[in-house]
Write a protein that holds these residues in place. Structure first.
Motif, PDB file in Angstrom:
ATOM      1  N   ALA A   1       0.811  -1.224   0.000  1.00  0.00           N
ATOM      2  CA  ALA A   1       0.000   0.000   0.000  1.00  0.00           C
ATOM      3  C   ALA A   1       0.836   1.262   0.000  1.00  0.00           C
ATOM      4  O   ALA A   1       0.324   2.353  -0.278  1.00  0.00           O
TER       5      ALA A   1
ATOM      6  N   LEU B   1      -5.209   2.173   1.281  1.00  0.00           N
ATOM      7  CA  LEU B   1      -4.961   1.046   0.373  1.00  0.00           C
ATOM      8  C   LEU B   1      -4.414  -0.189   1.071  1.00  0.00           C
ATOM      9  O   LEU B   1      -4.327  -1.256   0.452  1.00  0.00           O
TER      10      LEU B   1
ATOM     11  N   THR C   1      -5.403  -4.247   0.616  1.00  0.00           N
ATOM     12  CA  THR C   1      -6.458  -4.247  -0.389  1.00  0.00           C
ATOM     13  C   THR C   1      -5.963  -4.865  -1.693  1.00  0.00           C
ATOM     14  O   THR C   1      -4.758  -5.011  -1.915  1.00  0.00           O
ATOM     15  N   ARG C   2      -6.902  -5.174  -2.578  1.00  0.00           N
ATOM     16  CA  ARG C   2      -6.538  -5.747  -3.865  1.00  0.00           C
ATOM     17  C   ARG C   2      -5.730  -4.775  -4.726  1.00  0.00           C
ATOM     18  O   ARG C   2      -4.749  -5.191  -5.368  1.00  0.00           O
ATOM     19  N   PRO C   3      -6.085  -3.476  -4.789  1.00  0.00           N
ATOM     20  CA  PRO C   3      -5.242  -2.567  -5.573  1.00  0.00           C
ATOM     21  C   PRO C   3      -3.791  -2.532  -5.085  1.00  0.00           C
ATOM     22  O   PRO C   3      -2.860  -2.470  -5.884  1.00  0.00           O
ATOM     23  N   ALA C   4      -3.608  -2.573  -3.759  1.00  0.00           N
ATOM     24  CA  ALA C   4      -2.245  -2.599  -3.227  1.00  0.00           C
ATOM     25  C   ALA C   4      -1.542  -3.886  -3.628  1.00  0.00           C
ATOM     26  O   ALA C   4      -0.362  -3.880  -4.016  1.00  0.00           O
TER      27      ALA C   4
ATOM     28  N   ASP D   1      -2.097  -5.755  -6.239  1.00  0.00           N
ATOM     29  CA  ASP D   1      -1.755  -5.699  -7.665  1.00  0.00           C
ATOM     30  C   ASP D   1      -0.508  -4.841  -7.883  1.00  0.00           C
ATOM     31  O   ASP D   1       0.331  -5.142  -8.736  1.00  0.00           O
ATOM     32  N   ARG D   2      -0.376  -3.766  -7.108  1.00  0.00           N
ATOM     33  CA  ARG D   2       0.802  -2.903  -7.204  1.00  0.00           C
ATOM     34  C   ARG D   2       2.050  -3.682  -6.814  1.00  0.00           C
ATOM     35  O   ARG D   2       3.092  -3.593  -7.473  1.00  0.00           O
TER      36      ARG D   2
END
Length: 271
Positions: A20, A26, A29-32, A34-35
């Motif tokens: 994150a 973030l 979380t899924r966006p983190a 994916d990063r």
């Protein structure tokens, strides 16, 4: 053990709270996630809690606000927690995402009833570890926790199953709000960790970077144990800890910087 590395081996990098970074919204979380997966990190670190319906989720704090009262996640269903804080990333989802791509640093924030520790296999901690082993393999995970009893339960279970699993006792927990005497006792037990580490049977030393510099790193080297240092974010500190031989693994909110520092360090050491 497979993690006993030569002093010139590169220090591994773990993306803190799923990668994150500095954005608390973030974390876990899924966006983190994916990063983090887009980076060449070795591990992805994430926090695991258990809800009342026996579902493991990614969340750092063990309590949420319910009508002005702090209520344990363990007393609430996933659906109720999501009503309060928004969507949660399920443990099963992150394990599936990491399979075949990255190794998992599983930071257990949950505990079991005190009576459960007489049978390690029945604890929540072991259930979480067992599932990770099933999906990723023991060689691709490390388990950490602040609780001595949790470390011992997972270690005893792993030994019984013949698994070479790294389980670490995290040193450097927050003592904010504790009575002064307890604060002093906690910090002393972390600066002189032999009794706690041997009692919990931890085979991985896990320390906040400040404690690591105050002697915990030297302790790990003397005992031949791998050292995980958290959470290292400034470039100056990363230059120190990413030097080969200083640590086995470094957890950072700035994994992209850690990777860049590691690359530069490798270039300087190249013949």
């Amino acid at each position: 053990m497979p993690v006993r590395r030569r002093t010139h081996d590169p220090v591994l990098v773990s993306a803190h709270r799923c990668g994150a970074g500095q954005d608390r919204e973030l974390e876990n979380t899924r966006p983190a996630l994916d990063r983090a997966l887009a980076l060449a990190v070795d591990f992805v670190e994430f926090d695991v809690q258990r809800c009342a319906d026996d579902t493991f989720v990614l969340y750092h704090d063990d309590e949420v606000d319910v009508g002005g009262r702090r209520t344990p996640l363990a007393d609430l269903t996933v659906a109720r927690v999501e009503q309060l804080v928004g969507p949660l990333l399920r443990y099963e989802e992150v394990l599936a995402a990491l399979a075949g791509t990255r190794r998992a640093h599983i930071d257990l924030k949950l505990t079991s009833p005190s009576t459960a520790y007489t049978d390690p296999a029945g604890t929540h901690e072991v259930r979480a570890a067992r599932r990770a082993v099933e999906v990723l393999g023991a060689e691709n995970i490390i388990v950490t926790t602040l609780e001595d009893a949790s470390v011992r339960a997972v270690r005893d279970w792993a030994d019984g199953e013949g698994l070479d699993l790294l389980v670490g006792l995290s040193l450097g927990r927050s003592v904010k709000g504790l009575p002064v005497v307890r604060q002093l006792r906690t910090r002393w037990s972390e600066l002189r960790p032999h009794l706690r580490l041997s009692g919990s049977r931890a085979n991985l030393v896990v320390a906040k970077h400040t404690l690591a510099r105050l002697g915990v790193a030297a302790y790990a080297r003397r005992r031949g144990l791998p050292l995980l240092v958290w959470t290292v974010d400034t470039e100056r500190s990363l230059r120190y800890w990413m030097r080969p031989g200083r640590a086995w693994l470094v957890t950072s909110n700035r994994p992209e910087v850690a990777l860049r520092v590691r690359e530069r360090s490798a270039a300087r050491m190249a013949p």
